[in-house]
Design a protein around this motif. Sequence first.
Motif, PDB file in Angstrom:
ATOM      1  N   ILE A  16      48.928  29.760  34.267  1.00  0.00           N
ATOM      2  CA  ILE A  16      49.897  29.899  33.169  1.00  0.00           C
ATOM      3  C   ILE A  16      51.309  29.640  33.682  1.00  0.00           C
ATOM      4  O   ILE A  16      52.096  28.922  33.053  1.00  0.00           O
ATOM      5  CB  ILE A  16      49.811  31.308  32.544  1.00  0.00           C
ATOM      6  N   ALA A  17      51.635  30.232  34.849  1.00  0.00           N
ATOM      7  CA  ALA A  17      52.988  30.105  35.405  1.00  0.00           C
ATOM      8  C   ALA A  17      53.325  28.666  35.743  1.00  0.00           C
ATOM      9  O   ALA A  17      54.447  28.194  35.516  1.00  0.00           O
ATOM     10  CB  ALA A  17      53.124  30.984  36.645  1.00  0.00           C
ATOM     11  N   GLU A  18      52.360  27.945  36.289  1.00  0.00           N
ATOM     12  CA  GLU A  18      52.609  26.561  36.701  1.00  0.00           C
ATOM     13  C   GLU A  18      52.837  25.626  35.516  1.00  0.00           C
ATOM     14  O   GLU A  18      53.387  24.540  35.690  1.00  0.00           O
ATOM     15  CB  GLU A  18      51.441  26.053  37.546  1.00  0.00           C
ATOM     16  N   ASN A  19      52.451  26.053  34.337  1.00  0.00           N
ATOM     17  CA  ASN A  19      52.646  25.222  33.149  1.00  0.00           C
ATOM     18  C   ASN A  19      53.921  25.572  32.390  1.00  0.00           C
ATOM     19  O   ASN A  19      54.181  25.017  31.321  1.00  0.00           O
ATOM     20  CB  ASN A  19      51.437  25.344  32.225  1.00  0.00           C
ATOM     21  N   LEU A  20      54.708  26.500  32.928  1.00  0.00           N
ATOM     22  CA  LEU A  20      56.007  26.833  32.359  1.00  0.00           C
ATOM     23  C   LEU A  20      57.092  26.016  33.039  1.00  0.00           C
ATOM     24  O   LEU A  20      56.966  25.630  34.206  1.00  0.00           O
ATOM     25  CB  LEU A  20      56.280  28.330  32.496  1.00  0.00           C
ATOM     26  N   LYS A  21      58.191  25.743  32.337  1.00  0.00           N
ATOM     27  CA  LYS A  21      59.216  24.822  32.846  1.00  0.00           C
ATOM     28  C   LYS A  21      60.237  25.488  33.749  1.00  0.00           C
ATOM     29  O   LYS A  21      60.715  24.890  34.709  1.00  0.00           O
ATOM     30  CB  LYS A  21      59.921  24.165  31.665  1.00  0.00           C
ATOM     31  N   PHE A  24      59.400  30.618  37.305  1.00  0.00           N
ATOM     32  CA  PHE A  24      57.948  30.811  37.325  1.00  0.00           C
ATOM     33  C   PHE A  24      57.236  30.011  38.409  1.00  0.00           C
ATOM     34  O   PHE A  24      56.012  29.903  38.389  1.00  0.00           O
ATOM     35  CB  PHE A  24      57.368  30.461  35.952  1.00  0.00           C
ATOM     36  N   VAL A  25      58.003  29.427  39.321  1.00  0.00           N
ATOM     37  CA  VAL A  25      57.377  28.671  40.410  1.00  0.00           C
ATOM     38  C   VAL A  25      56.604  29.631  41.304  1.00  0.00           C
ATOM     39  O   VAL A  25      57.147  30.626  41.788  1.00  0.00           O
ATOM     40  CB  VAL A  25      58.437  27.906  41.226  1.00  0.00           C
ATOM     41  N   TRP A  26      55.338  29.329  41.531  1.00  0.00           N
ATOM     42  CA  TRP A  26      54.443  30.183  42.333  1.00  0.00           C
ATOM     43  C   TRP A  26      54.419  29.636  43.755  1.00  0.00           C
ATOM     44  O   TRP A  26      53.847  28.581  44.013  1.00  0.00           O
ATOM     45  CB  TRP A  26      53.048  30.184  41.719  1.00  0.00           C
ATOM     46  N   GLN A  38      53.888  39.794  48.614  1.00  0.00           N
ATOM     47  CA  GLN A  38      54.584  38.641  48.048  1.00  0.00           C
ATOM     48  C   GLN A  38      54.096  38.374  46.619  1.00  0.00           C
ATOM     49  O   GLN A  38      54.886  38.144  45.707  1.00  0.00           O
ATOM     50  CB  GLN A  38      54.336  37.413  48.934  1.00  0.00           C
ATOM     51  N   VAL A  39      52.789  38.408  46.444  1.00  0.00           N
ATOM     52  CA  VAL A  39      52.207  38.209  45.114  1.00  0.00           C
ATOM     53  C   VAL A  39      52.616  39.351  44.177  1.00  0.00           C
ATOM     54  O   VAL A  39      52.933  39.133  43.001  1.00  0.00           O
ATOM     55  CB  VAL A  39      50.670  38.108  45.213  1.00  0.00           C
ATOM     56  N   ALA A  40      52.619  40.570  44.698  1.00  0.00           N
ATOM     57  CA  ALA A  40      53.019  41.727  43.885  1.00  0.00           C
ATOM     58  C   ALA A  40      54.449  41.559  43.377  1.00  0.00           C
ATOM     59  O   ALA A  40      54.752  41.897  42.223  1.00  0.00           O
ATOM     60  CB  ALA A  40      52.890  43.012  44.690  1.00  0.00           C
ATOM     61  N   PHE A  79      56.031  38.709  42.800  1.00  0.00           N
ATOM     62  CA  PHE A  79      56.064  37.693  41.748  1.00  0.00           C
ATOM     63  C   PHE A  79      55.541  38.270  40.432  1.00  0.00           C
ATOM     64  O   PHE A  79      56.124  38.044  39.366  1.00  0.00           O
ATOM     65  CB  PHE A  79      55.220  36.477  42.149  1.00  0.00           C
ATOM     66  N   ILE A  80      54.438  39.006  40.505  1.00  0.00           N
ATOM     67  CA  ILE A  80      53.861  39.591  39.288  1.00  0.00           C
ATOM     68  C   ILE A  80      54.838  40.575  38.650  1.00  0.00           C
ATOM     69  O   ILE A  80      54.976  40.630  37.424  1.00  0.00           O
ATOM     70  CB  ILE A  80      52.517  40.268  39.608  1.00  0.00           C
ATOM     71  N   ALA A  81      55.551  41.347  39.471  1.00  0.00           N
ATOM     72  CA  ALA A  81      56.538  42.297  38.941  1.00  0.00           C
ATOM     73  C   ALA A  81      57.644  41.553  38.193  1.00  0.00           C
ATOM     74  O   ALA A  81      58.044  41.951  37.089  1.00  0.00           O
ATOM     75  CB  ALA A  81      57.123  43.131  40.073  1.00  0.00           C
ATOM     76  N   ARG A  82      58.138  40.466  38.789  1.00  0.00           N
ATOM     77  CA  ARG A  82      59.198  39.691  38.130  1.00  0.00           C
ATOM     78  C   ARG A  82      58.691  39.048  36.837  1.00  0.00           C
ATOM     79  O   ARG A  82      59.377  39.057  35.809  1.00  0.00           O
ATOM     80  CB  ARG A  82      59.725  38.615  39.087  1.00  0.00           C
TER      81      ARG A  82
END
Length: 867
Positions: free
Chosen positions: A379-384, A388-390, A541-543, A545-548
């Motif tokens: 989902i994040a990778e399909n946002l502009k 949301f860059v993973w 690191q993943v945590a 990103f998910i929090a943001r």
Amino acid sequence: MIKQYLSIKGNYPDAILLYRMGDFYEMFFEDAEVASKVLEITLTSRNKKEEFPVPMCGVPHKAVKAYIAKLIANGFKVAICDQKENPAEAKGLVKRDVVRVITPGMIIEDEFLDEKTNNYILSIARYSDNVGISCIDISTGLFRLTEGNDLLSLAEEIRRVAPSEILLPESSKNDRFLSGLVNGLNGIPITYLDDNNFDYKKCRERLIGLFRTFSLEGFGCEDKKAGICAAGALVFYIKETQKQSAGHFSSIETYNLDKYLLIDETSCQNLEIFKNIRTGSKHGTLLGVLDSTLTPMGGRLMRSWLRYPLQNREEILYRLDAVEELKNDVTSRRNIREQLNTVYDIERLGSKIVMGHSNARDLVALKNSLLTLPSIKYIAENLKSSFFVWDSEIGELSVLAQLIDKAIREDAPPVINEGGLIKEGFSEELDILIRAGSQGKGWLAKLEAKEKEETKINSLKVRFNKVFGYYIEVSKAQAKFVPSHYIRKQTLVNAERYITDELKQYEKDILNSQDRRNILEYELFTQIRENAAKLNPLIQQVAGFIARLDCINAFSEVAHENNYSRPDLNDEGLISIEEGRHPVVEKMITGERFVPNSIMMDDENNQILIITGPNMAGKSTVLRQVALIVLMAHIGSFVPAAKASINITDKIFTRVGALDNLSSGQSTFMVEMQETANILNNSSSRSLVIMDEIGRGTSTFDGISIAWAVAEYLHDLDGKGVKTLFATHYHELIDLALTKERVKNFNILVKEWNDEIVFLRKLVDGGTNRSYGIQVARLAGIPGKIIARAKKILYKIEDEHAISGAPLVAQSGAGSKHSQIQLDMFTKPEHFIVERLKNADITKMTPLDALNFINELQEKTNKACLD
């Protein structure tokens, strides 16, 4: 045993020592006396017959967490003293030692923590002219550091962190500056450490050793020696209390206090950002409105964003762009919420795993969370938006999730040394042991059938319990038929219990098998946990990103639900809000529609807005909603307004009412003046000041004087002034607009009808000289007789004021020697003439009446001038 206890207790004099004895944790001497009262358990003694019995109390080891939580909640430290060897194998006294010290700031157990609030321990150190502040949340791995030399900003930062525990060097007891920092922080436990633990060289070495680096340059704190001292002391304290290094702290965040918009603790309370004033709960607060986060780490980050609003324009726009995209993309927003609903607190799970305090259920929760990552990443990778860059590679985490899924049972028990953790098929050796146990049940059934056949005893049963192990039970009536090789084990009322050599051998084999199974399962579990611990930096690191993502998604959801708009940011000193609303009040009012209001403030024409109007009309709501809208814009949230342009602001100050602080001997007026002094001494041209009813805590004359002088000062500050919203009942202040060019008058519109008032809640240009106090008193339920009497007194006061220009403030009785008239310093001499002419109905006057009226005015004017 007592000698051993006292030896261990001597190393932890400031903690309650929980001393493991079998299935209980025992406490002795003073610890027992204190703990028995706090925990509400029985106080007994181990040697009651002796002259000086030893006080003693205890709690079951399986239920110890609840008792620890209660001790911690009451401000105690708890030292856990466990058995270091198997009592069955020990020769003499079992070896024991403290395995962990739990303090208010050293908690990792979920049961003790609020899932959406960080639990900080804060350290303060001094080096040269600077004071360093460092804080950690051991449950999440968050580690921060800053320093400065301004007492006020440092004190506010400590309050902003809101630590559960504070570390100080012993010498701070005689250091006025450091003592001043912690003054007023009532209820926060302070731990004093030897000054040697704050030594700069040792502290720097500890940090370098922890992060495995050559210097601290990469963390931006190499030159912050005071901050390093504070942070290094924390690393020492973790090792001392947790009996292990802080392995899950992989970095330290260095920050500057001037990077964030400052909202002092008083203003946080006044604006009800985190706690409502009445109950102290989250309900009815800005946080309560904005926090629709779905993960614990998202909730904690939301609090942090509110605590630390940004001043950097680009960072704010970065968040706003992301919020706008998700607000407009309903499908992605809903999909994200659906996925986040299945994510556990992987931030705290990772910390527990690294520290060796996690169980099988924690690993299952981690697995379930990791399995959602591919969907969230897609989902994040399909946002502009670049927000949301993973950046994280999740391949290793997917492998870990598969390993946990293959190995750990979903129904695993909370303890990790009693088996039942590992799935069948994961380990061939374990499977053999498991089959041995299950086959044993069949063997017992065969044994029972065989014994019944041989003895002809129909009531014979083969059973097991934890006290006696395996046994054969025969009814009393058939006990005479028991063969001679049966060995009586226990006599009951209606039965006899026996064992045989064959059954004893089986018990030995089966119990050994179970012990071997438990040991093997524990070994397999710890291997998997170690694999997870190695990936903790990636998990954290993943945590993050998910929090943001969770916070941005929450902002988008709230903006969509409540019709918020995107604010513009400007550097021109402009605060322009069209149709603004109070984000909390509009959600809570019932029975009427919330009335929006517009505000325009700048540094040229509308810098100080004097707002008059009656109580209950909505002045305070307008003031607070402006402050909250400015705050919301600085955290990257959309705002409750049709349109808004907000200047980048450095501080928000509020003075909106006070209660007597009787415990420290401070009156309402003293508190009011202290808060006002703080505003006057620390505001800048980029600040926003909210002043509500300043000067009410003293006499009318003094109150008007102070309010006038404060408004003048804010207008003239540094030749630039400060944007200020100034609500008041002192109508004389509207005359400020005649002498100060950047002062403008506004009032909250009220409609009068048959001596009643209707609050229209609308802010309009111009001041008002009426407070409608009697009408408001009627609405509040004041008895009619008092209302009628108040009206008569009011008419008399107004009449006296119209003639003399001086309001009658207090009158103890007709003709009293103590009658007082307090002069109005701002009323012009001709004021009473104007008032009398306004009220005169000349259409009903005869020529003689008119002459008498003019003569009366002349006489009273001459008298007033002579007086």
